[in-house]
Design a protein around this motif. Structure first.
Motif, PDB file in Angstrom:
ATOM      1  N   LEU A 113     -10.081   7.735   2.262  1.00 20.75           N
ATOM      2  CA  LEU A 113      -9.684   7.562   3.851  1.00 20.75           C
ATOM      3  C   LEU A 113     -10.149   5.641   3.087  1.00 20.75           C
ATOM      4  O   LEU A 113      -9.307   5.346   4.569  1.00 20.75           O
ATOM      5  CB  LEU A 113     -11.206   8.093   4.659  1.00 20.75           C
ATOM      6  N   TRP A 138      -6.755   3.217   4.015  1.00 17.93           N
ATOM      7  CA  TRP A 138      -7.116   2.498   5.569  1.00 17.93           C
ATOM      8  C   TRP A 138      -6.920   1.580   5.499  1.00 17.93           C
ATOM      9  O   TRP A 138      -6.641  -0.015   5.966  1.00 17.93           O
ATOM     10  CB  TRP A 138      -8.424   2.747   6.607  1.00 17.93           C
ATOM     11  N   VAL A 165      -3.109   9.978   5.004  1.00 19.07           N
ATOM     12  CA  VAL A 165      -3.705   7.768   5.411  1.00 19.07           C
ATOM     13  C   VAL A 165      -2.731   7.310   5.687  1.00 19.07           C
ATOM     14  O   VAL A 165      -2.054   6.670   6.779  1.00 19.07           O
ATOM     15  CB  VAL A 165      -5.681   7.302   5.696  1.00 19.07           C
ATOM     16  N   VAL A 175       0.511   5.802  15.543  1.00 21.21           N
ATOM     17  CA  VAL A 175      -0.059   4.151  15.019  1.00 21.21           C
ATOM     18  C   VAL A 175       0.561   3.185  16.630  1.00 21.21           C
ATOM     19  O   VAL A 175      -0.809   2.936  17.134  1.00 21.21           O
ATOM     20  CB  VAL A 175       0.004   3.854  14.142  1.00 21.21           C
ATOM     21  N   SER A 177      -9.936   0.381  17.165  1.00 20.70           N
ATOM     22  CA  SER A 177      -9.365   0.518  15.944  1.00 20.70           C
ATOM     23  C   SER A 177      -9.857   1.806  15.544  1.00 20.70           C
ATOM     24  O   SER A 177      -9.362   3.087  14.641  1.00 20.70           O
ATOM     25  CB  SER A 177     -10.160  -0.845  14.951  1.00 20.70           C
ATOM     26  N   PHE A 192      -8.442   4.789  14.381  1.00 23.87           N
ATOM     27  CA  PHE A 192      -8.534   6.443  12.650  1.00 23.87           C
ATOM     28  C   PHE A 192      -9.592   7.172  13.689  1.00 23.87           C
ATOM     29  O   PHE A 192      -9.014   8.623  13.015  1.00 23.87           O
ATOM     30  CB  PHE A 192      -9.835   5.221  12.616  1.00 23.87           C
ATOM     31  N   THR A 193     -10.035   8.094  14.068  1.00 20.50           N
ATOM     32  CA  THR A 193     -10.745   8.533  14.928  1.00 20.50           C
ATOM     33  C   THR A 193     -10.342  10.410  14.790  1.00 20.50           C
ATOM     34  O   THR A 193     -10.052  11.401  15.251  1.00 20.50           O
ATOM     35  CB  THR A 193     -12.538   8.863  15.237  1.00 20.50           C
ATOM     36  N   ILE A 246      -5.532   8.679  13.309  1.00 26.22           N
ATOM     37  CA  ILE A 246      -5.449   8.614  11.312  1.00 26.22           C
ATOM     38  C   ILE A 246      -5.769   9.847  11.126  1.00 26.22           C
ATOM     39  O   ILE A 246      -5.518  10.572  10.065  1.00 26.22           O
ATOM     40  CB  ILE A 246      -5.771   7.697  11.256  1.00 26.22           C
ATOM     41  N   LEU A 247      -7.106  10.365  10.662  1.00 31.39           N
ATOM     42  CA  LEU A 247      -7.946  11.337  10.323  1.00 31.39           C
ATOM     43  C   LEU A 247      -7.253  12.286  10.745  1.00 31.39           C
ATOM     44  O   LEU A 247      -6.328  13.532  10.068  1.00 31.39           O
ATOM     45  CB  LEU A 247      -9.506  11.208  10.954  1.00 31.39           C
ATOM     46  N   SER A 280      -3.976  12.458   8.857  1.00 33.81           N
ATOM     47  CA  SER A 280      -3.919  13.391   7.218  1.00 33.81           C
ATOM     48  C   SER A 280      -4.347  14.407   7.143  1.00 33.81           C
ATOM     49  O   SER A 280      -4.654  14.307   6.244  1.00 33.81           O
ATOM     50  CB  SER A 280      -4.788  11.746   7.161  1.00 33.81           C
TER      51      SER A 280
END
Length: 260
Positions: free
Chosen positions: A85, A89, A147, A155, A165, A169-170, A173-174, A177
């Protein structure tokens, strides 16, 4: 009734190749196509397999191997997923660490086993360490790929809403992915068993690898094949269990319509 019958026919068709292979295995030694010393009929292997079960020996070796495998596998995931990750990232960190990652992942896991023995001895720690090392790479690379390949539109849409940010991500993105990460986990789970078997053949007094090596060294050929079949079955069970887990975890993911 018709649906039930179709399900049975479909199931039989899916295992037909396996049944044909086992039939050939049974017939070939009996008619002299292969030497029964090196390839006994499948029925003799089944008998050896049954003897391992009724004596409890098989379950002892399976239990030892599973404990080692789960320890190394769990430790490997606890390092590989967070590292993947981070690398996926932070592009700057990826440029810095990628040459080292590529070098390490090309190094044979079993080639490093003597190093682990020197560092940790011939006991349990060295076997867990070699599994820990071996399971890293499929998870790590799939996590990085997951990711980096998140849909850019997701995004951009999230950023246009003023998301932080950390939340990006949480919450974007997470989850996006996760399918790639779980694929890496499934590949690594099977690999952890294979690596462990080889490690147990090189130095152990219990486990499936030890059982295989002991049977081969003492020319207990049906027992040797029974150990090999046990390893294959264990790998299949682990793989299908993780496939079912993956489907359950990703049940939120909708199938895209054909042609989109």
């Amino acid at each position: 009734m018709l649906i039930w019958l179709k399900s049975i026919v479909k199931g039989l068709y899916q295992i037909l190749s396996v049944l044909i292979f086992l039939l050939l295995w049974e017939i070939a030694p009996r008619i002299g196509l292969v030497d029964t010393i090196f390839l006994p009929p499948f029925s003799k292997v089944v008998l050896a397999f049954w003897n391992l079960i009724i004596t409890g020996e098989l379950f002892t070796h399976i239990g030892v191997s599973l404990v080692r495998s789960l320890l190394g596998f769990g430790l490997g995931l606890s390092v590989a997923i967070p590292m993947g990750l981070l690398i996926g990232w932070f592009k700057g960190f990826e440029s810095f660490i990628d040459p080292l990652v590529q070098t390490f992942r090309q190094t044979s896991t079993l080639a490093l086993f003597p190093v682990f023995i020197l560092l940790f001895g011939i006991g349990e720690v060295s076997k867990v360490a070699v599994i820990f090392w071996g399971v890293q790479w499929a998870v790590l690379l799939n996590t990085i790929s997951g990711v980096k390949n998140v849909e850019p539109l997701l995004v951009k849409s999230a950023k246009s809403l003023g998301i932080s940010s950390f939340s990006l991500f949480t919450k974007v993105i997470l989850p996006a992915s996760l399918p790639s990460i779980l694929t890496g986990v499934r590949l690594s789970a099977t690999h952890s068993i294979l690596v462990l078997i080889a490690a147990e053949m090189l130095g152990a007094n219990a486990g499936l690898g030890y059982l295989l090596f002991f049977a081969e060294a003492n020319f207990l050929i049906p027992k040797m094949y029974a150990a090999i079949i046990t390893m294959s079955m264990l790998g299949l069970i682990v793989n299908y269990a993780l496939v079912m887990f993956e489907k359950r975890v990703l049940s939120w993911k909708e199938e895209l319509p054909t042609g989109t």
